[in-house]
Structures are given as C-alpha cells and as structure tokens.
Design a protein around this motif. Structure first.
Motif, PDB file in Angstrom:
ATOM      1  N   SER A  79     -99.958  -7.688  39.724  1.00  0.00           N
ATOM      2  CA  SER A  79     -99.308  -8.997  39.917  1.00  0.00           C
ATOM      3  C   SER A  79     -98.267  -8.913  41.034  1.00  0.00           C
ATOM      4  O   SER A  79     -98.129  -9.848  41.825  1.00  0.00           O
ATOM      5  CB  SER A  79     -98.701  -9.511  38.614  1.00  0.00           C
ATOM      6  OG  SER A  79     -97.711  -8.627  38.172  1.00  0.00           O
ATOM      7  N   ALA A  80     -97.562  -7.778  41.114  1.00  0.00           N
ATOM      8  CA  ALA A  80     -96.573  -7.635  42.200  1.00  0.00           C
ATOM      9  C   ALA A  80     -97.283  -7.669  43.561  1.00  0.00           C
ATOM     10  O   ALA A  80     -96.829  -8.319  44.502  1.00  0.00           O
ATOM     11  CB  ALA A  80     -95.802  -6.329  42.031  1.00  0.00           C
ATOM     12  N   TYR A  81     -98.406  -6.971  43.638  1.00  0.00           N
ATOM     13  CA  TYR A  81     -99.158  -6.936  44.902  1.00  0.00           C
ATOM     14  C   TYR A  81     -99.613  -8.356  45.268  1.00  0.00           C
ATOM     15  O   TYR A  81     -99.469  -8.808  46.417  1.00  0.00           O
ATOM     16  CB  TYR A  81    -100.369  -6.002  44.765  1.00  0.00           C
ATOM     17  CG  TYR A  81    -101.030  -5.679  46.091  1.00  0.00           C
ATOM     18  CD1 TYR A  81    -100.804  -4.457  46.726  1.00  0.00           C
ATOM     19  CD2 TYR A  81    -101.871  -6.604  46.729  1.00  0.00           C
ATOM     20  CE1 TYR A  81    -101.394  -4.164  47.950  1.00  0.00           C
ATOM     21  CE2 TYR A  81    -102.456  -6.322  47.946  1.00  0.00           C
ATOM     22  CZ  TYR A  81    -102.226  -5.104  48.559  1.00  0.00           C
ATOM     23  OH  TYR A  81    -102.811  -4.820  49.778  1.00  0.00           O
ATOM     24  N   ILE A  82    -100.136  -9.063  44.266  1.00  0.00           N
ATOM     25  CA  ILE A  82    -100.651 -10.420  44.532  1.00  0.00           C
ATOM     26  C   ILE A  82     -99.520 -11.332  45.011  1.00  0.00           C
ATOM     27  O   ILE A  82     -99.689 -12.075  45.988  1.00  0.00           O
ATOM     28  CB  ILE A  82    -101.327 -10.986  43.261  1.00  0.00           C
ATOM     29  CG1 ILE A  82    -102.652 -10.265  43.024  1.00  0.00           C
ATOM     30  CG2 ILE A  82    -101.566 -12.499  43.383  1.00  0.00           C
ATOM     31  CD1 ILE A  82    -103.266 -10.482  41.666  1.00  0.00           C
ATOM     32  N   ARG A  83     -98.386 -11.264  44.337  1.00  0.00           N
ATOM     33  CA  ARG A  83     -97.274 -12.155  44.720  1.00  0.00           C
ATOM     34  C   ARG A  83     -96.826 -11.883  46.151  1.00  0.00           C
ATOM     35  O   ARG A  83     -96.539 -12.802  46.907  1.00  0.00           O
ATOM     36  CB  ARG A  83     -96.096 -11.976  43.762  1.00  0.00           C
ATOM     37  CG  ARG A  83     -96.370 -12.593  42.422  1.00  0.00           C
ATOM     38  CD  ARG A  83     -95.108 -13.029  41.692  1.00  0.00           C
ATOM     39  NE  ARG A  83     -95.486 -13.626  40.428  1.00  0.00           N
ATOM     40  CZ  ARG A  83     -95.671 -12.935  39.297  1.00  0.00           C
ATOM     41  NH1 ARG A  83     -95.487 -11.628  39.284  1.00  0.00           N
ATOM     42  NH2 ARG A  83     -96.039 -13.547  38.195  1.00  0.00           N
ATOM     43  N   LEU A  84     -96.768 -10.597  46.514  1.00  0.00           N
ATOM     44  CA  LEU A  84     -96.341 -10.274  47.886  1.00  0.00           C
ATOM     45  C   LEU A  84     -97.391 -10.702  48.906  1.00  0.00           C
ATOM     46  O   LEU A  84     -97.073 -11.340  49.912  1.00  0.00           O
ATOM     47  CB  LEU A  84     -96.100  -8.768  48.015  1.00  0.00           C
ATOM     48  CG  LEU A  84     -94.811  -8.254  47.384  1.00  0.00           C
ATOM     49  CD1 LEU A  84     -94.788  -6.741  47.419  1.00  0.00           C
ATOM     50  CD2 LEU A  84     -93.606  -8.820  48.118  1.00  0.00           C
ATOM     51  N   ALA A  85     -98.638 -10.364  48.610  1.00  0.00           N
ATOM     52  CA  ALA A  85     -99.702 -10.696  49.572  1.00  0.00           C
ATOM     53  C   ALA A  85     -99.846 -12.212  49.701  1.00  0.00           C
ATOM     54  O   ALA A  85    -100.206 -12.724  50.770  1.00  0.00           O
ATOM     55  CB  ALA A  85    -101.014 -10.057  49.141  1.00  0.00           C
ATOM     56  N   ALA A  86     -99.542 -12.939  48.619  1.00  0.00           N
ATOM     57  CA  ALA A  86     -99.676 -14.399  48.639  1.00  0.00           C
ATOM     58  C   ALA A  86     -98.704 -15.051  49.618  1.00  0.00           C
ATOM     59  O   ALA A  86     -98.922 -16.178  50.052  1.00  0.00           O
ATOM     60  CB  ALA A  86     -99.453 -14.965  47.238  1.00  0.00           C
ATOM     61  N   THR A  87     -97.639 -14.335  49.981  1.00  0.00           N
ATOM     62  CA  THR A  87     -96.681 -14.923  50.917  1.00  0.00           C
ATOM     63  C   THR A  87     -97.297 -15.060  52.312  1.00  0.00           C
ATOM     64  O   THR A  87     -96.784 -15.801  53.149  1.00  0.00           O
ATOM     65  CB  THR A  87     -95.414 -14.043  51.056  1.00  0.00           C
ATOM     66  OG1 THR A  87     -95.822 -12.772  51.610  1.00  0.00           O
ATOM     67  CG2 THR A  87     -94.723 -13.825  49.724  1.00  0.00           C
ATOM     68  N   GLY A  88     -98.379 -14.329  52.558  1.00  0.00           N
ATOM     69  CA  GLY A  88     -99.009 -14.384  53.877  1.00  0.00           C
ATOM     70  C   GLY A  88     -98.278 -13.547  54.911  1.00  0.00           C
ATOM     71  O   GLY A  88     -98.670 -13.488  56.063  1.00  0.00           O
ATOM     72  N   ARG A  89     -97.202 -12.860  54.491  1.00  0.00           N
ATOM     73  CA  ARG A  89     -96.430 -12.069  55.457  1.00  0.00           C
ATOM     74  C   ARG A  89     -96.976 -10.656  55.604  1.00  0.00           C
ATOM     75  O   ARG A  89     -96.473  -9.891  56.410  1.00  0.00           O
ATOM     76  CB  ARG A  89     -94.981 -11.932  54.986  1.00  0.00           C
ATOM     77  CG  ARG A  89     -94.188 -13.200  55.041  1.00  0.00           C
ATOM     78  CD  ARG A  89     -92.918 -12.999  54.255  1.00  0.00           C
ATOM     79  NE  ARG A  89     -92.272 -14.258  54.008  1.00  0.00           N
ATOM     80  CZ  ARG A  89     -91.302 -14.751  54.754  1.00  0.00           C
ATOM     81  NH1 ARG A  89     -90.875 -14.084  55.790  1.00  0.00           N
ATOM     82  NH2 ARG A  89     -90.760 -15.904  54.467  1.00  0.00           N
ATOM     83  N   TYR A  90     -97.916 -10.314  54.760  1.00  0.00           N
ATOM     84  CA  TYR A  90     -98.353  -8.916  54.739  1.00  0.00           C
ATOM     85  C   TYR A  90     -99.845  -8.772  55.017  1.00  0.00           C
ATOM     86  O   TYR A  90    -100.467  -7.826  54.553  1.00  0.00           O
ATOM     87  CB  TYR A  90     -97.991  -8.284  53.379  1.00  0.00           C
ATOM     88  CG  TYR A  90     -96.511  -8.309  53.136  1.00  0.00           C
ATOM     89  CD1 TYR A  90     -95.675  -7.456  53.843  1.00  0.00           C
ATOM     90  CD2 TYR A  90     -95.952  -9.218  52.258  1.00  0.00           C
ATOM     91  CE1 TYR A  90     -94.310  -7.507  53.668  1.00  0.00           C
ATOM     92  CE2 TYR A  90     -94.585  -9.264  52.068  1.00  0.00           C
ATOM     93  CZ  TYR A  90     -93.763  -8.409  52.783  1.00  0.00           C
ATOM     94  OH  TYR A  90     -92.418  -8.456  52.615  1.00  0.00           O
ATOM     95  N   ASP A  91    -100.394  -9.708  55.769  1.00  0.00           N
ATOM     96  CA  ASP A  91    -101.831  -9.649  56.015  1.00  0.00           C
ATOM     97  C   ASP A  91    -102.227  -8.316  56.659  1.00  0.00           C
ATOM     98  O   ASP A  91    -103.283  -7.768  56.360  1.00  0.00           O
ATOM     99  CB  ASP A  91    -102.275 -10.820  56.909  1.00  0.00           C
ATOM    100  CG  ASP A  91    -102.221 -12.147  56.145  1.00  0.00           C
ATOM    101  OD1 ASP A  91    -101.785 -12.147  54.972  1.00  0.00           O
ATOM    102  OD2 ASP A  91    -102.604 -13.180  56.722  1.00  0.00           O
TER     103      ASP A  91
END
Ligand code: HEM
Length: 349
Positions: free
Chosen positions: A300-312
């Motif tokens: 869930s932590a990974y998903i929340r971070l990746a969802a920001t679009g800042r870590y593509d």
C-alpha cells in the motif's frame, strides 16, 4: 501567501522523497526475511546478447514483428505480457504454456486460468520468421520474454535488456497449473506467499501487478465483487465505479457473461503508465487481487507513492528489474529441453 504555498509544496516533496526512501529501507528489511529463492544456477546462465553470433538479428526481428502486430492490434501488448507471466509461474519460463493439448493430454493452455490467454498466433508468426532466418536457434521461451519486453516498450513503458539462453520444455499439463498462479481471492498474504514460492518478493508483487495498467478482464473475474453476499463494501470498492461496472457486467446467476470485458486501467488500457496505481489507491481496482494490495503495509505504501505520479522513473526501473527476475524462474539452459521448431508442439524425436 505564494511563498508559504511554495514552501509547503517543497516540504511535501521532500517528505515524499523521504517516504520513498523509507519504503526502500523497509524493502531491504523484508528482503532479509524473504523466503528462500529457487535455485539460481540455471538462471545465472542466462545472458544478454546470447544470439549475437548464432542469430545476430534475432532481437531486431522480434521487435520489428512485434511492432507490426501491436500497431495492428494495440490490445495485444497486454496479451503478450501476460503470456510470459503465465509461462514463468507454471513449470518455469520454458514456453510450456504455448504447447497444444493432445488427445492424451490436456496442456497448460487449456487449464482454467489460462483459457483467456491470447496472442498465441502472434508468437507463432514471429517464430516462423525466426526459423526462416536462423533455423532451430531461438527458443520459444526466449521469444516470449523478448515479445513481453517489446510489448511493454511499444505501449510506452520501460526498456530492459533481456537475459537470454532459455531452452524449451518438452511437457505441459493442465494439472501442473494447480496452485501455481496466485489466487484472485483477495488475500494479500496468500499472494505474497505465492510470489515467494517463485523467489519473488513483496516488492516484485506490487510492481508486477502494475502490469494491469494494460489489458482487460472478463466479467466472471470481477462479478463477485459486485453482486451477492460476498460483494465488496464501498470501503474496498468505490461506489460510483462499482455502479459503472454493474452496467457492463450484469447481475445474473453465475457463471457471469464471459463475453463482457472491462478495462483494468480505464482510459489508458493500451498504455503502460502509473495510472494503475491511482486507480488502486482510489479503490478503483478491477480485480480483487489488485484491491487487496492496499491491505499490506509495503504494497500500500508503494501504491500511494507511485500514485502521485512523481516516481514514474523509479517505477519503470523497478518494473524492468522485476521482469528480469520473473523471466529467470525455473529456466532450462545448456543441454536441457530443446529448441522447439514450432512453439505449439514439441520436436519429434
Ligand atoms: C499478482 C497476481 C495476479 C493475478 C491474481 C492476476 C489475475 C489476472 C486476471 C484474473 C486477469 C483477467 C483475465 C481475463 O479475465 O481475461 C488478468 C489479466 C492480465 N494480467 Fe494478471 N494477474 C496477476 C499478476 C500479473 C502479472 C505478474 C502480470 C505480468 C507481469 C500480469 C499481466 C496481466 C495482463 C497484461 C492482463 C491483461 C490481459 C489481456 O488483456 O488479455 N498479471 N490477470
């Protein structure tokens, strides 16, 4: 006012960077506890540029043909990526998923989870070109790994060098699929275990699940989230999204309509991007196996971070790395197996 907002944004950005770091640190800890990986000896024999002498243009030819296929039918990128995954999780990446059933044997591709696999004709078409150029040289297992990579690249996803040298298996049984592919049931610890059994960790699980940025699923694979006593509550499945899905996948007695499909990443199901993470974070995952990734602290932590679009960039690198790991599961190398001349049948002895 503007300065305060800018400071707040900059502080949020540095918190996010920190969060990414923390997730990575958690990963190191979780890796230390990870289940033992399967034997790496054969996997270690794979290498990039394997066909440099024996079939120098193999990779180029595969890319050119895959590009033709995907240009004509963009949704086949998803199918080709999934074929490689289903190959690797059952009996290793040995192209056993491509073998036809015979009157005496039901093959993997006729097992329940494999019935919706597509793209077999595309693989056969590229294999025929390879055989014409370099007979009995490039394995079907390597071809699947290359076509999966090329499919991702052509869908605007990351590129990676594919270690090669896999050989093809000589057997395939529907029965061997039992319990090898992770369940759809939405129990995240079972999914973690199922990946660990293949030498893949919890990060590989969340990263590779993002392959669902591409493709569609059939109504019977998500209808139980919409109807009946086991339907997902709004806490697990966004109400407005569920209403939309109910319009596509109608209520009725199971089995539900196998002809109806829904895009797993609506609006960008032929483009490899991070919007899958935004869907999952907003409780708009189509499959239970994706929704339940929100029940685990790491995923869930990974998903929340990746969802920001800042870590593509991070996500793309992670995906490439996990695909190389997945592509090494249970491979045959050296004089094991064979180089099949046609991917759907073993060579006659
Ligand atoms: C984590 C456990 C996973 C589960 C439970 C799962 C399950 C599924 C299901 C049920 C479908 C829909 C099939 C249909 O209705 O036609 C699907 C589609 C798909 N899966 Fe997965 N999957 C998983 C992991 C993966 C991985 C690791 C990959 C690739 C690296 C992958 C790639 C795909 C793709 C690309 C599609 C779309 C196929 C198409 O449009 O034809 N999946 N998956």
């Amino acid at each position: 006012m503007a300065a305060a907002a800018a400071a707040r944004i900059s502080s949020m950005a540095s918190q996010l960077r920190l969060s990414w770091l923390m997730v990575m640190l958690m990963l190191v800890a979780s890796n230390n506890n990870a289940a033992a990986a399967p034997p790496a000896a054969a996997a270690g024999q794979l290498r990039t540029g394997y066909y440099r002498e024996t079939c120098p243009h193999a990779e180029e030819m595969v890319f050119r043909e895959t590009a033709r296929i995907i240009r004509a039918s963009p949704d086949l990128a998803a199918a080709l990526l999934r074929l490689h995954y289903h190959d690797c999780f059952v009996q290793g990446c040995d192209a056993s998923v491509l073998l036809d059933s015979t009157p005496a044997n039901a093959a993997e591709r006729d097992s329940d989870p494999n019935k919706s696999l597509r793209g077999f004709d595309s693989v056969a078409r590229v294999k025929a070109k390879l055989e014409a150029a370099c007979p009995a040289t490039v394995s079907c297992a390597d071809l699947l790994a290359l076509m999966a990579r090329d499919a991702v690249v052509l869908a605007k996803g990351p590129y990676w060098h594919v270690p090669l040298g896999r050989r093809d298996g000589r057997s395939s049984t529907a029965a061997s699929c039992g319990g090898q592919l992770p369940p759809l049931c939405g129990n995240v610890s079972r999914m973690v275990d199922s990946f660990a059994a293949k030498g893949l960790d919890v990060k590989d699980l969340v990263v590779l699940s993002a392959a669902h940025t591409l493709g569609k699923a059939h109504c019977p694979n998500f209808a139980d989230r919409l109807y009946g006593p086991g339907a997902d509550p709004p806490l697990k499945l966004d109400g407005a999204y569920a209403d939309r899905l109910r319009k596509q996948c109608k209520e009725g007695a199971p089995p539900y309509d196998g002809n109806v499909t829904a895009e797993m990443d609506p609006g960008s199901f032929t483009r490899f991007d991070s919007s899958y993470f935004r869907q999952v974070a907003r409780r708009r995952a189509l499959l239970r196996s994706d929704a339940c990734l929100m029940d685990h602290p790491f995923t869930s932590a990974y998903i929340r971070l990746a969802a920001t679009g800042r870590y593509d960039g991070h996500f793309f690198q992670d995906f490439a790395h996990s695909m190389v790991k997945m592509g090494a599961i249970g491979v045959l190398t050296g004089d094991q197996g064979e180089i099949r001349l046609k991917c759907n049948v073993v060579n006659s002895t």
